[in-house]
Design a protein around this motif. Structure first.
Motif, PDB file in Angstrom:
ATOM      1  N   PRO A 196       0.817  -1.223   0.000  1.00 26.76           N
ATOM      2  CA  PRO A 196       0.000   0.000   0.000  1.00 26.76           C
ATOM      3  C   PRO A 196       0.848   1.270   0.000  1.00 26.76           C
ATOM      4  O   PRO A 196       0.366   2.328  -0.383  1.00 26.76           O
ATOM      5  N   GLU A 197       2.128   1.146   0.422  1.00 28.19           N
ATOM      6  CA  GLU A 197       2.974   2.329   0.557  1.00 28.19           C
ATOM      7  C   GLU A 197       4.022   2.451  -0.544  1.00 28.19           C
ATOM      8  O   GLU A 197       5.021   3.146  -0.381  1.00 28.19           O
ATOM      9  N   TRP A 198       3.829   1.785  -1.685  1.00 26.95           N
ATOM     10  CA  TRP A 198       4.879   1.779  -2.701  1.00 26.95           C
ATOM     11  C   TRP A 198       5.196   3.194  -3.201  1.00 26.95           C
ATOM     12  O   TRP A 198       6.334   3.492  -3.571  1.00 26.95           O
ATOM     13  N   GLN A 199       4.190   4.085  -3.198  1.00 31.57           N
ATOM     14  CA  GLN A 199       4.431   5.459  -3.641  1.00 31.57           C
ATOM     15  C   GLN A 199       5.445   6.167  -2.748  1.00 31.57           C
ATOM     16  O   GLN A 199       6.266   6.960  -3.227  1.00 31.57           O
ATOM     17  N   ALA A 200       5.391   5.883  -1.440  1.00 28.98           N
ATOM     18  CA  ALA A 200       6.339   6.503  -0.504  1.00 28.98           C
ATOM     19  C   ALA A 200       7.754   5.990  -0.737  1.00 28.98           C
ATOM     20  O   ALA A 200       8.724   6.751  -0.669  1.00 28.98           O
ATOM     21  N   ILE A 201       7.884   4.705  -1.042  1.00 32.13           N
ATOM     22  CA  ILE A 201       9.218   4.133  -1.273  1.00 32.13           C
ATOM     23  C   ILE A 201       9.833   4.729  -2.535  1.00 32.13           C
ATOM     24  O   ILE A 201      11.014   5.107  -2.556  1.00 32.13           O
ATOM     25  N   ALA A 202       9.028   4.846  -3.598  1.00 28.49           N
ATOM     26  CA  ALA A 202       9.530   5.452  -4.835  1.00 28.49           C
ATOM     27  C   ALA A 202       9.931   6.905  -4.602  1.00 28.49           C
ATOM     28  O   ALA A 202      10.966   7.368  -5.091  1.00 28.49           O
ATOM     29  N   SER A 203       9.131   7.631  -3.832  1.00 26.70           N
ATOM     30  CA  SER A 203       9.433   9.043  -3.554  1.00 26.70           C
ATOM     31  C   SER A 203      10.694   9.171  -2.713  1.00 26.70           C
ATOM     32  O   SER A 203      11.529  10.053  -2.956  1.00 26.70           O
ATOM     33  N   TRP A 259       1.872  12.754  -1.845  1.00 25.65           N
ATOM     34  CA  TRP A 259       2.855  11.735  -2.255  1.00 25.65           C
ATOM     35  C   TRP A 259       2.149  10.555  -2.920  1.00 25.65           C
ATOM     36  O   TRP A 259       2.669   9.965  -3.870  1.00 25.65           O
ATOM     37  N   ASN A 260       0.983  10.228  -2.417  1.00 26.39           N
ATOM     38  CA  ASN A 260       0.229   9.111  -2.983  1.00 26.39           C
ATOM     39  C   ASN A 260      -0.121   9.375  -4.439  1.00 26.39           C
ATOM     40  O   ASN A 260       0.009   8.502  -5.296  1.00 26.39           O
ATOM     41  N   GLU A 291       4.672   9.163 -10.983  1.00 32.61           N
ATOM     42  CA  GLU A 291       5.682  10.029 -11.590  1.00 32.61           C
ATOM     43  C   GLU A 291       7.033   9.877 -10.888  1.00 32.61           C
ATOM     44  O   GLU A 291       8.085   9.866 -11.542  1.00 32.61           O
ATOM     45  N   MET A 292       7.021   9.739  -9.574  1.00 28.45           N
ATOM     46  CA  MET A 292       8.268   9.512  -8.843  1.00 28.45           C
ATOM     47  C   MET A 292       8.910   8.197  -9.289  1.00 28.45           C
ATOM     48  O   MET A 292      10.129   8.115  -9.472  1.00 28.45           O
ATOM     49  N   LEU A 293       8.069   7.192  -9.470  1.00 25.70           N
ATOM     50  CA  LEU A 293       8.566   5.882  -9.884  1.00 25.70           C
ATOM     51  C   LEU A 293       9.198   5.951 -11.271  1.00 25.70           C
ATOM     52  O   LEU A 293      10.273   5.389 -11.501  1.00 25.70           O
ATOM     53  N   GLU A 294       8.549   6.651 -12.201  1.00 23.63           N
ATOM     54  CA  GLU A 294       9.077   6.724 -13.559  1.00 23.63           C
ATOM     55  C   GLU A 294      10.384   7.501 -13.610  1.00 23.63           C
ATOM     56  O   GLU A 294      11.222   7.257 -14.479  1.00 23.63           O
ATOM     57  N   ALA A 295      10.583   8.433 -12.666  1.00 22.03           N
ATOM     58  CA  ALA A 295      11.824   9.206 -12.647  1.00 22.03           C
ATOM     59  C   ALA A 295      13.013   8.358 -12.223  1.00 22.03           C
ATOM     60  O   ALA A 295      14.141   8.591 -12.664  1.00 22.03           O
TER      61      ALA A 295
END
Length: 558
Positions: A231-238, A330-331, A336-340
């Motif tokens: 559920p928190e993958w967006q935070a890890i990518a950021s 962040w969510n 976009e954070m992941l693609e960067a």
């Protein structure tokens, strides 16, 4: 006709008309046959499409609702292979100006070549159609004569004009005339009564069909399944993009594996190295038995705290506290954070050492870049998911999916094409952009995080979080407009100068902008020919010349 996949994804889509050159006819695409791309990450593609479609209220996209995008089995990703089309419209126009009658042969298979009325004029397809913002497309048919009560004798007189408003319907029996009128759309009940009328257009006019397409990086499917299950993958990518120490030295795929392994585990144990060190200290007399137990308990608590801090939930907490940006932002920014960072995780990047006092590094730093890398395999996906007519903007038209595909269980098709070629990845320094904003009279409000260095980086994620970057940014968002304009201008200049130096056609290079990450990429959009390896050669042989050219042509130096 033979067309490339990129042409198909923009210009030869279901329900679009086109000029069939081989037989000098007008046709409408009925269906695109293709190969299912099960190797692509459908959930990532659907997430991106859902994000773009969310600009429309659900009333204006009744089929492409939010809940539908959460059901991946409702869609099929198709790599186009062939196109099936049909003659449309089957409305013909006598070319004898003394006649000019219009004939509707929609219910006929055999079509005459000569006017059945005057027996002299040649028949050609009527190039005008009727469209509505709901997506309706209809042939333009003559109205009934108000006096004769029939349409059988109606002719279309252009009166020597190219403007439809100057045309007239003329009855060849009684010579009465009428102004062409599209009438109300019978396929919808548009909420604004003033917009229920259909428009008459030349079939090839841009307003008759707008393809809705998104471009994104392919995320390897099975390799990242466990990561996306978090559920928190967006935070890890950021956190990876911000280079937080909690994620330093760890690949994204490790987190999904670690989460699965730690399920049901309440505490972290001591490592073998921890125990060996404690045993050594006890054997040397440095620790008494009581001190040994105390040290072991203290060290276990430290390890538990470290595990909690580097856990997904701990990263969310740290990310929000240290940047001062709430989790909701962040969510939304996670993709976009992941693609960067994804090219640095899965590609074969060659980075320019920004700390090395070489000429290209010095120029790049002076221009405000914090990263410049060559990525050998940059997997760009183009996905076309729907269409609109008359308008393109959200809530001014209906966003329609393509017809369900009978060859694939009635699923809605999304037409995709993947290009995997070399790319240049460039990121701007957040600190330098903040200084640039201040020099232009703006006063960026940095989020109240506990780590001001991270907060200044996160400022741009927050600034562009709600900005409609796929539309024109208006004056009520001055700082977002400035930042996005800066990034877009630099990417345009970079593409232009790269094309000049490499000798490529400008259309052979494309740009991919990730505004919240202050990042853009230049990539070759062709699979074959001279474009292959062009950016690699530029990076290895002409990097200094290219950076010089971009800097000298930038607006500040013009």
């Amino acid at each position: 006709m033979t067309r490339g996949k990129q042409q198909v994804l923009f210009n030869y889509l279901p329900n679009r008309t086109f000029d069939f050159e081989r037989v000098a006819a007008i046709a409408r695409v009925v269906e695109i046959r293709g190969d299912p791309r099960t190797d692509l990450n459908a959930s990532v593609i659907l997430r991106r499409i859902a994000e773009e479609a969310s600009a429309w209220q659900e009333d204006f996209r009744p089929v492409l609702r939010d809940d539908v995008f959460r059901q991946a089995d409702r869609f099929v990703l198709l790599d186009p292979r062939s196109i099936q089309s049909e003659l449309f419209p089957k409305v013909f126009w006598c070319q004898d100006r003394r006649c000019g009658r219009i004939f509707d042969f929609s219910n006929r298979d055999s079509l005459p070549q000569q006017c059945p009325s005057c027996r002299q004029g040649r028949l050609v397809q009527l190039r005008f159609v009727k469209i509505h913002r709901c997506g309706a497309l209809q042939p333009l048919l003559p109205p009934q004569c108000r006096q004769c009560r029939t349409a059988n004798h109606m002719a279309l007189d252009t009166r020597g004009s190219e403007r439809i408003s100057n045309f007239r319907w003329v009855c060849r029996r009684c010579n009465s005339a009428q102004t062409p009128y599209g009438g109300y759309c019978a396929e919808c009940q548009w909420p604004d009564q003033n917009l229920r009328g259909m428009d008459i257009e030349v079939h090839r006019a841009g307003r008759t069909f707008y393809a809705h397409t998104t471009v994104l990086l392919n995320i390897p499917h099975r390799r990242f399944d466990s990561f996306f299950a978090l559920p928190e993958w967006q935070a890890i990518a950021s956190a990876k993009l911000l280079e937080m120490e909690e994620v330093a030295g760890h690949n994204l795929t490790e987190y999904g594996t670690r989460a699965q392994a730690s399920q049901g585990t309440q505490s972290a144990g001591l490592s073998g190295a921890d125990l060996d060190e404690l045993m050594r200290r006890q054997a040397s007399g440095e620790l008494t038995p009581e001190q040994f137990v105390h040290e072991m308990q203290s060290l276990r608590e430290v390890r538990q705290q470290e595990q909690q801090a580097s856990s997904p939930s701990g990263i969310v907490r740290s990310l929000c506290e240290r940047t001062g940006v709430p989790w909701s932002i962040w969510n939304r920014a996670g993709q976009e954070m992941l693609e960067a960072i994804m090219p640095m995780e899965t590609g074969r990047p060659t980075e320019l050492d920004m700390q090395n006092p070489t000429e290209p590094s010095t120029i790049a730093r002076q221009m405000g870049f914090s990263r410049l890398a060559l990525v050998s395999d940059y997997p760009i996906i183009t996905a076309t998911y729907g269409f609109s007519r008359a308008e393109y903007s959200p809530n001014q038209c209906r966003l329609n999916p393509f017809p369900a595909h009978k060859d694939h269980g009635g699923k809605s098709p999304i037409f995709v094409d993947q290009v995997q070629a070399d790319a240049l990845l460039l990121s701007l320094s957040p600190e330098r952009v903040i200084i640039w904003l201040e020099m232009n009279g703006y006063h960026p409000v940095i989020p109240p995080g506990t780590d001001q260095h991270l907060a200044r980086k996160a400022y741009f994620v927050q600034l562009l979080s709600e900005a409609p970057v796929r539309e024109t940014l208006r004056a009520d968002r001055p700082e977002a407009r400035m930042v996005f304009g800066l990034l877009h201008t630099l990417s345009h200049l970079s593409v232009r100068q790269a094309a000049l130096l490499s000798g490529l056609d400008r259309t052979s290079l494309s740009e991919y902008v990730l505004p919240r990450a202050l990042t853009f990429a230049l990539y070759c959009n062709h699979r074959f020919g001279a474009t292959i390896g062009a950016l690699t050669a530029l990076f290895e042989q002409s990097l200094t010349e290219w950076l010089h050219a971009v800097r000298e042509t930038s607006p500040e130096n013009s």
